[in-house]
Design a protein around this motif. Structure first.
Motif, PDB file in Angstrom:
ATOM      1  N   SER A  25      16.049   9.997  16.537  1.00 54.56           N
ATOM      2  CA  SER A  25      16.484   8.635  16.257  1.00 54.56           C
ATOM      3  C   SER A  25      16.429   8.217  14.796  1.00 54.56           C
ATOM      4  N   ASP A  26      15.484   8.728  14.010  1.00 54.43           N
ATOM      5  CA  ASP A  26      15.204   8.126  12.709  1.00 54.43           C
ATOM      6  C   ASP A  26      16.369   8.231  11.731  1.00 54.43           C
ATOM      7  N   THR A  27      16.745   9.463  11.346  1.00 55.89           N
ATOM      8  CA  THR A  27      17.820   9.605  10.369  1.00 55.89           C
ATOM      9  C   THR A  27      19.145   9.091  10.923  1.00 55.89           C
ATOM     10  N   LEU A  28      19.367   9.290  12.204  1.00 55.21           N
ATOM     11  CA  LEU A  28      20.591   8.783  12.827  1.00 55.21           C
ATOM     12  C   LEU A  28      20.638   7.260  12.758  1.00 55.21           C
ATOM     13  N   HIS A  29      19.492   6.620  12.937  1.00 53.59           N
ATOM     14  CA  HIS A  29      19.441   5.157  12.918  1.00 53.59           C
ATOM     15  C   HIS A  29      19.787   4.613  11.530  1.00 53.59           C
ATOM     16  N   VAL A  30      19.362   5.322  10.463  1.00 57.50           N
ATOM     17  CA  VAL A  30      19.708   4.900   9.106  1.00 57.50           C
ATOM     18  C   VAL A  30      21.229   4.878   8.938  1.00 57.50           C
ATOM     19  N   LEU A  31      21.884   5.962   9.343  1.00 58.26           N
ATOM     20  CA  LEU A  31      23.343   6.055   9.199  1.00 58.26           C
ATOM     21  C   LEU A  31      24.057   5.007  10.057  1.00 58.26           C
ATOM     22  N   ALA A  60      15.105   4.342   5.258  1.00 57.30           N
ATOM     23  CA  ALA A  60      15.377   5.563   4.490  1.00 57.30           C
ATOM     24  C   ALA A  60      14.239   5.868   3.516  1.00 57.30           C
ATOM     25  N   GLU A  61      13.675   4.822   2.895  1.00 52.28           N
ATOM     26  CA  GLU A  61      12.543   5.032   1.987  1.00 52.28           C
ATOM     27  C   GLU A  61      11.322   5.537   2.739  1.00 52.28           C
ATOM     28  N   GLN A  62      11.064   4.975   3.918  1.00 50.87           N
ATOM     29  CA  GLN A  62       9.914   5.425   4.709  1.00 50.87           C
ATOM     30  C   GLN A  62      10.058   6.887   5.103  1.00 50.87           C
ATOM     31  N   LEU A  63      11.271   7.294   5.449  1.00 53.20           N
ATOM     32  CA  LEU A  63      11.511   8.673   5.890  1.00 53.20           C
ATOM     33  C   LEU A  63      11.711   9.639   4.719  1.00 53.20           C
ATOM     34  N   LYS A  64      11.817   9.071   3.481  1.00 48.95           N
ATOM     35  CA  LYS A  64      12.171   9.887   2.317  1.00 48.95           C
ATOM     36  C   LYS A  64      13.485  10.632   2.575  1.00 48.95           C
ATOM     37  N   PHE A  65      14.417   9.918   3.166  1.00 50.32           N
ATOM     38  CA  PHE A  65      15.723  10.450   3.563  1.00 50.32           C
ATOM     39  C   PHE A  65      16.710  10.156   2.428  1.00 50.32           C
ATOM     40  N   ASP A  66      16.826  11.076   1.465  1.00 53.54           N
ATOM     41  CA  ASP A  66      17.588  10.825   0.247  1.00 53.54           C
ATOM     42  C   ASP A  66      19.069  10.584   0.513  1.00 53.54           C
ATOM     43  N   ARG A  67      19.657  11.319   1.457  1.00 55.05           N
ATOM     44  CA  ARG A  67      21.091  11.121   1.730  1.00 55.05           C
ATOM     45  C   ARG A  67      21.346   9.695   2.230  1.00 55.05           C
ATOM     46  N   GLU A  98      19.200   7.256  -9.707  1.00 54.31           N
ATOM     47  CA  GLU A  98      17.918   7.962  -9.591  1.00 54.31           C
ATOM     48  C   GLU A  98      17.940   8.980  -8.454  1.00 54.31           C
ATOM     49  N   VAL A  99      18.438   8.571  -7.295  1.00 56.39           N
ATOM     50  CA  VAL A  99      18.458   9.474  -6.136  1.00 56.39           C
ATOM     51  C   VAL A  99      19.452  10.607  -6.349  1.00 56.39           C
ATOM     52  N   SER A 100      20.623  10.296  -6.922  1.00 56.82           N
ATOM     53  CA  SER A 100      21.626  11.345  -7.140  1.00 56.82           C
ATOM     54  C   SER A 100      21.117  12.376  -8.147  1.00 56.82           C
ATOM     55  N   LYS A 101      20.341  11.937  -9.137  1.00 55.69           N
ATOM     56  CA  LYS A 101      19.740  12.896 -10.073  1.00 55.69           C
ATOM     57  C   LYS A 101      18.707  13.755  -9.359  1.00 55.69           C
TER      58      LYS A 101
END
Length: 642
Positions: A25-31, A60-67, A98-101
């Protein structure tokens, strides 16, 4: 003792179940939150869209999900910019950079610099805006073999730089970059991009007094907007054509064209009404009908101070001062002229400061040249004597240097050619190997389906038709044969995935997950966004990658839950395969595992990238990212991501 063991097993089961739910659920929920926010933004539900964006960013910050964080920052920046919240939009653009770098994503670094430039431009900081935009262009120009998406990005940067230069009243350079953007759009054969590039071309021509050319391009822009049913482009064409007619003193035609623009306001995005109102006020001002001009100006000014960036207010303040003066309201005219001069002087001071710096550099260089010239006069006689002696030495050294450089360059070129040839040969061998494997699989599948399965089915019919023998035994034999037939069919489907060839990649993956799913392993498949269209060979390779990864999960991971997630983002296809199994030591498996080598080889063949995260007892996650532009069936233009 037995009770304690049971409690412990139950706790472990609950922890495993919770972990599996998180994976699904987590990363999918972000998207999903980002996609929902974008839909609400398009519907004009800004508050609801902002709430979803913030929820997505926090998760996304909590999960450290950069994408997910990168997509959140880019799209949220666009929303804030449209609401004239430039400081907040700047923070999102800087987060995007920052994230893209951190991800070393050059393409999205260019997007971030472009967004930073837009915020600087809106605040009137034109030099900083130009510096950021040039960084975006440097990144784009550094791409050796640009794809259609890369060229589309470059066109947008050229167009934005043109707009920036026009705000600085640099008409010549502004038009040059607008023409460069137009050239790229025509190279891409992108009709909409051609239209948006034409806007700055005709604006530059109108500002330079080239009204005939500006009118021709304005009519061309209108034709594109109407043919493509792009309301915003059509509206932009009417507004610019009206201004051109005003400059040509064709006032009735200008007012009629502005009325056509007003008729489209209900169907167009917000933010255009202020340009129409200010334009109508300018027409009446030029006609010396100051009362009517003042009515439209007051309405335009109320909107402009809420919606327009600082550089766009200059001409409105100047026009308003002239209208107020024409009505005899000298006090208000003076106030507006002061506001005009304050903004205009601010921009001019930046330009003047830059010019002074350039003059100082030129002056210092000139002074150095004078000192060098004086010294050269002193040593001229000595140099003339030495030149005769050194002439042949210099020529010899130069010749040796040239030959050395040519030799080194030749070797480097040959080495590079050999490396390229070896890489191409390796790819051809891998393609031939994969093609041979698929041919053999298809042949085996046909033999299983048409041969073994048919024989088993015939045997079952004969047993059922037989009159003698034990009925219970015959029934048991029939059930065993039916099981064998079904197993042969499953093997046949896995060896030759007809769904990939007939009904598409997503359907094939979902069908495969459905077949693999069983009480011991809950396997779920999610498809997010619109997947790009791919050629059949690419679909088959991706299908085999997913099939092998899931098969490894079944054989080795001892997992109870797993997901396969397909995400379409323009021309990019992201694939995630995760399970809650036993995991493994990634470094050890990299040295000995043939399966991971096969996975890497196939992804490399598609020119994609992948990441594998696993550790003993922590499950396994595989992330695959493919730029599908070169594998698509139609190679469509991808939308810009903010």
């Amino acid at each position: 003792m037995i009770l304690t063991v049971r409690i412990l097993l139950f706790c472990l089961f609950m922890l495993s179940l919770a972990k599996g739910q998180d994976i699904k659920s987590d990363t999918l929920h972000v998207l999903q939150l980002i996609e929902a926010a974008r839909e609400k933004q398009q519907q004009g539900l800004s508050d609801a869209a902002e709430h979803d964006f913030r929820q997505a960013g926090k998760l996304a910050e909590q999960l450290k999900f950069d994408r997910g964080l990168l997509m959140y920052a880019g799209h949220y920046c666009v929303l804030l910019y449209s609401q004239v919240r430039y400081e907040e939009a700047m923070k999102m653009a800087q987060l995007q950079l920052e994230v893209s770098k951190r991800m070393n994503d050059k393409q999205r670094m260019g997007y971030a610099y472009n967004n930073i430039s837009l915020q600087y431009q809106a605040q009137g900081k034109l030099r900083q805006a130009a510096a950021s935009l040039m960084k975006a262009l440097e990144i784009s120009s550094g791409i050796e073999n640009p794809s259609s998406r890369d060229l589309s990005d470059r066109r947008k940067y050229y167009n934005n730089l043109s707009s920036l230069l026009l705000d600085m009243n640099d008409l010549e350079k502004g038009k040059d970059y607008a023409l460069k953007a137009l050239e790229v759009a025509k190279q891409l054969q992108d009709t909409l991009a051609t239209g948006w590039s034409l806007v700055n071309v005709l604006v530059a021509e109108a500002m330079a007094g080239e009204l005939a050319d500006a009118e021709k391009h304005g009519l061309q822009l209108l034709e594109i907007g109407q043919s493509q049913k792009d309301i915003e482009m059509e509206l932009k064409a009417y507004i610019n054509l009206s201004d051109i007619y005003r400059r040509q003193k064709r006032y009735p035609l200008a007012l009629k064209t502005y009325q056509s623009a007003l008729d489209l306001l209900g169907k167009a995005p917000p933010g255009n009404e202020v340009y129409i109102l200010s334009g109508i006020s300018s027409v009446y001002k030029d006609m010396a009908q100051y009362a009517q001009a003042n009515t439209y100006f007051d309405r335009a000014l109320a909107l402009a101070e809420l919606e327009l960036a600082k550089p766009q207010l200059i001409e409105l303040y100047l026009s308003g001062a002239e209208i107020k003066e024409g009505m005899g309201n000298h006090r208000e005219a003076l106030r507006l002229r002061k506001q005009y001069e304050q903004i205009n002087d601010s921009l001019r001071n930046q330009e003047t400061h830059h010019t002074i710096q350039e003059l100082e550099v030129k002056y210092q260089a000139s002074e150095k040249e004078k000192a060098l010239a004086a010294r050269d006069l002193e040593i001229a006689e000595q140099r003339s004597k030495l030149e005769r002696m050194n002439k042949w030495i210099i020529m010899a050294v130069a010749l040796v240097a040239i030959l050395t450089v040519l030799l080194i360059a030749g070797r480097l070129i040959n080495q590079q050619k050999r490396k390229t040839a070896a890489s191409e040969q390796a790819n051809r061998l891998l393609e031939a190997q994969l093609k041979g494997e698929e041919t053999e699989r298809a042949r085996t599948a046909r033999e299983l389906h048409d041969g073994v399965a048919s024989i088993l089915s015939a045997a079952k019919l004969h047993i059922n038709a037989g009159k003698g023998g034990d009925a219970a035994s015959n029934a048991l034999i029939g059930e065993l044969i039916e099981t064998a037939v079904q197993e042969v069919r499953n093997i046949s489907h896995n060896l030759a995935p007809e769904t990939v060839l007939n009904e598409g990649f997503a359907q094939a993956v979902q069908e495969f997950c459905r077949r693999v799913n069983h009480p011991g392993l809950q396997l779920e498949c999610y498809v997010v966004g619109e997947l790009p269209a791919l050629d059949k060979n690419t679909e088959l390779i991706l299908y085999r990658i997913i099939q092998e990864a899931v098969t490894n999960t079944i054989k080795h991971a001892e997992a109870t839950e797993s997901i396969v997630q397909l995400v379409g983002d323009g021309s990019r296809l992201s694939i995630t395969i995760e399970d809650n199994g036993t995991g493994f030591d990634l470094q050890q498996v990299k040295q000995t595992g043939i399966g991971l080598q096969n996975l890497s080889s196939r992804i490399h063949l598609l020119r994609g990238s992948h990441e594998i995260h696993s550790a003993p007892g922590e499950g396994t996650s595989i992330y695959i990212d493919i730029d599908t532009a070169q594998h698509s069936r139609t190679s469509p233009e991808m939308p810009y991501l903010g």
